[in-house]
Design a protein around this motif. Structure first.
Motif, PDB file in Angstrom:
ATOM      1  N   TRP A   1      49.045  43.015  40.247  1.00 20.18           N
ATOM      2  CA  TRP A   1      49.595  41.182  41.292  1.00 20.18           C
ATOM      3  C   TRP A   1      48.510  40.479  40.754  1.00 20.18           C
ATOM      4  O   TRP A   1      48.965  39.242  40.125  1.00 20.18           O
ATOM      5  CB  TRP A   1      48.739  41.979  43.125  1.00 20.18           C
ATOM      6  N   ILE A   2      47.360  41.269  39.851  1.00 18.70           N
ATOM      7  CA  ILE A   2      46.850  40.248  39.427  1.00 18.70           C
ATOM      8  C   ILE A   2      47.449  40.176  37.652  1.00 18.70           C
ATOM      9  O   ILE A   2      47.069  38.870  36.523  1.00 18.70           O
ATOM     10  CB  ILE A   2      45.015  40.221  38.787  1.00 18.70           C
ATOM     11  N   ALA A   3      47.687  41.311  37.348  1.00 16.59           N
ATOM     12  CA  ALA A   3      48.484  40.186  35.834  1.00 16.59           C
ATOM     13  C   ALA A   3      49.647  39.912  36.007  1.00 16.59           C
ATOM     14  O   ALA A   3      49.861  38.798  35.401  1.00 16.59           O
ATOM     15  CB  ALA A   3      48.920  42.181  35.238  1.00 16.59           C
ATOM     16  N   ALA A   4      50.214  39.306  37.411  1.00 14.79           N
ATOM     17  CA  ALA A   4      51.268  38.344  37.013  1.00 14.79           C
ATOM     18  C   ALA A   4      50.770  37.014  37.501  1.00 14.79           C
ATOM     19  O   ALA A   4      51.308  36.443  37.509  1.00 14.79           O
ATOM     20  CB  ALA A   4      52.253  39.073  38.789  1.00 14.79           C
ATOM     21  N   GLY A   5      49.389  37.124  37.559  1.00 13.67           N
ATOM     22  CA  GLY A   5      48.712  35.757  38.051  1.00 13.67           C
ATOM     23  C   GLY A   5      49.413  34.728  39.118  1.00 13.67           C
ATOM     24  O   GLY A   5      49.208  34.345  39.489  1.00 13.67           O
ATOM     25  N   LEU A   6      48.966  36.073  40.162  1.00 12.45           N
ATOM     26  CA  LEU A   6      49.872  35.668  41.733  1.00 12.45           C
ATOM     27  C   LEU A   6      48.276  35.253  42.842  1.00 12.45           C
ATOM     28  O   LEU A   6      47.356  35.355  42.131  1.00 12.45           O
ATOM     29  CB  LEU A   6      50.418  36.651  41.899  1.00 12.45           C
ATOM     30  N   PRO A   7      48.502  34.574  43.460  1.00 12.07           N
ATOM     31  CA  PRO A   7      47.444  33.835  44.298  1.00 12.07           C
ATOM     32  C   PRO A   7      46.680  34.906  45.099  1.00 12.07           C
ATOM     33  O   PRO A   7      47.447  36.353  45.108  1.00 12.07           O
ATOM     34  CB  PRO A   7      48.202  33.731  45.508  1.00 12.07           C
ATOM     35  N   ARG A   8      45.226  35.553  44.909  1.00 14.36           N
ATOM     36  CA  ARG A   8      44.680  36.011  45.063  1.00 14.36           C
ATOM     37  C   ARG A   8      43.361  35.649  45.877  1.00 14.36           C
ATOM     38  O   ARG A   8      43.262  34.251  45.930  1.00 14.36           O
ATOM     39  CB  ARG A   8      43.398  36.283  43.681  1.00 14.36           C
ATOM     40  N   GLU A   9      42.080  35.634  46.652  1.00 18.06           N
ATOM     41  CA  GLU A   9      41.192  35.085  47.006  1.00 18.06           C
ATOM     42  C   GLU A   9      40.121  36.425  47.430  1.00 18.06           C
ATOM     43  O   GLU A   9      40.109  37.636  46.504  1.00 18.06           O
ATOM     44  CB  GLU A   9      41.245  34.926  48.337  1.00 18.06           C
ATOM     45  N   LYS A  10      39.150  35.915  46.903  1.00 18.18           N
ATOM     46  CA  LYS A  10      38.129  37.151  47.590  1.00 18.18           C
ATOM     47  C   LYS A  10      36.794  36.396  48.547  1.00 18.18           C
ATOM     48  O   LYS A  10      36.847  35.282  49.034  1.00 18.18           O
ATOM     49  CB  LYS A  10      37.206  37.215  46.036  1.00 18.18           C
ATOM     50  N   VAL A  11      36.186  37.174  49.448  1.00 20.64           N
ATOM     51  CA  VAL A  11      35.292  36.926  50.355  1.00 20.64           C
ATOM     52  C   VAL A  11      34.037  37.240  49.631  1.00 20.64           C
ATOM     53  O   VAL A  11      33.622  37.820  48.719  1.00 20.64           O
ATOM     54  CB  VAL A  11      35.059  38.207  51.088  1.00 20.64           C
ATOM     55  N   ASP A  12      33.733  36.162  50.340  1.00 23.00           N
ATOM     56  CA  ASP A  12      32.184  35.544  49.848  1.00 23.00           C
ATOM     57  C   ASP A  12      30.752  35.825  49.945  1.00 23.00           C
ATOM     58  O   ASP A  12      31.088  35.687  50.941  1.00 23.00           O
ATOM     59  CB  ASP A  12      31.979  33.462  49.294  1.00 23.00           C
ATOM     60  N   ASP A  13      30.014  35.661  49.438  1.00 24.82           N
ATOM     61  CA  ASP A  13      28.905  36.231  49.670  1.00 24.82           C
ATOM     62  C   ASP A  13      28.047  35.732  50.713  1.00 24.82           C
ATOM     63  O   ASP A  13      28.172  34.243  50.537  1.00 24.82           O
ATOM     64  CB  ASP A  13      27.715  36.586  49.106  1.00 24.82           C
ATOM     65  N   PRO A  14      27.549  35.529  51.632  1.00 22.47           N
ATOM     66  CA  PRO A  14      26.970  34.682  52.750  1.00 22.47           C
ATOM     67  C   PRO A  14      26.233  34.454  52.197  1.00 22.47           C
ATOM     68  O   PRO A  14      25.537  35.350  51.690  1.00 22.47           O
ATOM     69  CB  PRO A  14      27.065  35.796  54.899  1.00 22.47           C
ATOM     70  N   GLU A  15      25.548  33.244  52.690  1.00 23.51           N
ATOM     71  CA  GLU A  15      24.319  32.265  52.221  1.00 23.51           C
ATOM     72  C   GLU A  15      23.244  32.801  53.056  1.00 23.51           C
ATOM     73  O   GLU A  15      23.650  32.191  54.085  1.00 23.51           O
ATOM     74  CB  GLU A  15      24.663  30.903  51.618  1.00 23.51           C
TER      75      GLU A  15
END
Lengths: 164, 150
Positions: free
Chosen positions: A150-164
């Motif tokens: 998925w990432i090799a194909a450059g498709l949409p991704r997201e991540k969970v940000d650390d709670p500040e």
């Protein structure tokens, strides 16, 4: 001395006969393998009832059309570090030790679950699909290329940000 | 060393029977077994595939011949060699920690642990008793009359 000439002769016979029988019995399978008809990771759908294996284009279609809901079978930490956009985290290792039915019930109705793990030859996604099938889930797709493809194909991704 | 013939026969029956059973299970689905071998990540796919086709038949053959008492010592040693190999394989895999974060072993993962090594070690002990006891009809090497010392 225990490893005599006689031992090597007899052992050679047993191993040789086993090899000949094994190859002869599976001649059809060998032909299939040479032709490339076998799954490269030796995954048979028979061993994972309920799982239908799909490739990247099919996964992309389900993503783009919105008919699919991606399910991340990896650990929570891996999910937080980055996952397919809109995916739900359902870590197999935790689920199998708790209450799989609760997770099956949490799958949004009317959407096709697409389970994935790291990619390559990871089997967590298949194991999760099997677990879900055993606990009453309907049809499930398994995207074998997983996160890596998925990432090799450059498709949409997201991540969970650390709670500040 | 065990000399009791009945006991030795029971040991052959146990170990040989287990090898036949294990072999038959794997013969039924060689592709599945190839996947299990691949999961050890020690050999390329083609080797895993060929091993999956051949190894179960060697297990069945060696197990059956051990039960029948044909090439008794050879088959006992052959099975012992396979058990040593399995023990090393599982130990190495555990040390490499392959299954830690991916659950990649499927149903096999639960078995590749110390209890599996222990089971193999018990079988190894049993089959070595058979190997050391010598061939049928012949006295075991240690039981041969010794030449008187000069």
């Amino acid at each position: 001395m225990i490893l005599t000439k006689r031992f090597w002769r007899e052992a050679g016979f047993v191993v040789g006969l086993g090899a000949v029988v094994g190859l002869a019995v599976n001649a059809r399978l060998i032909r299939e393998y040479i032709k490339g008809g076998l799954n490269p990771a030796f995954i048979s759908e028979r061993a994972y009832p309920g799982a239908v294996l799909i490739s990247l284009p099919e996964a992309e279609d389900l993503f783009a059309g919105g008919q699919g809901i991606f399910v991340d079978a990896r650990s929570v930490e891996e999910f937080q570090a980055g996952h397919i956009a809109g995916a739900m985290s359902m870590p197999y290792e935790e689920i199998r030790n708790t209450d799989p039915e609760r997770f099956v019930a949490a799958l949004p109705p009317g959407k096709m679950p697409v389970v994935y793990c790291s990619g390559g030859d990871c089997l967590t996604s298949l194991a999760l699909a099997k677990l879900f099938a055993e606990h009453g889930a309907g049809e499930i797709r398994v995207f074998q290329g997983g996160w890596e493809e998925w990432i090799a194909a450059g498709l949409p991704r997201e991540k969970v940000d650390d709670p500040e | 060393m065990i000399r009791n013939k009945t006991l030795l026969f029971i040991l052959r029956l146990l170990v040989g029977g287990l090898f036949i059973y294990a072999g038959v299970l794997k013969v039924a689905d060689p592709v599945d077994f190839a996947r299990d071998i691949s999961n050890y990540r020690l050999v390329p796919p083609v080797i895993a595939f060929l091993t999956a086709l051949v190894l179960p038949w060697i297990e069945i053959l060696a197990g059956a011949l051990l039960v029948l008492g044909v090439f008794r010592r050879t088959n006992a040693l052959l099975i012992a060699a396979m058990l040593v190999f399995f023990i090393v394989l599982v130990a190495v895999t555990m040390v490499r920690g392959i299954d830690v974060d991916c659950g990649c072993f499927g149903t096999f993962s639960r078995k590749a642990d110390w209890t599996l090594i222990l089971e193999d070690a018990v079988m190894l002990f049993m089959v070595l008793q058979v190997a050391l006891a010598g061939e049928a009809g012949k006295p075991a090497p240690a039981a041969r009359p010794r030449k008187p010392l000069p």
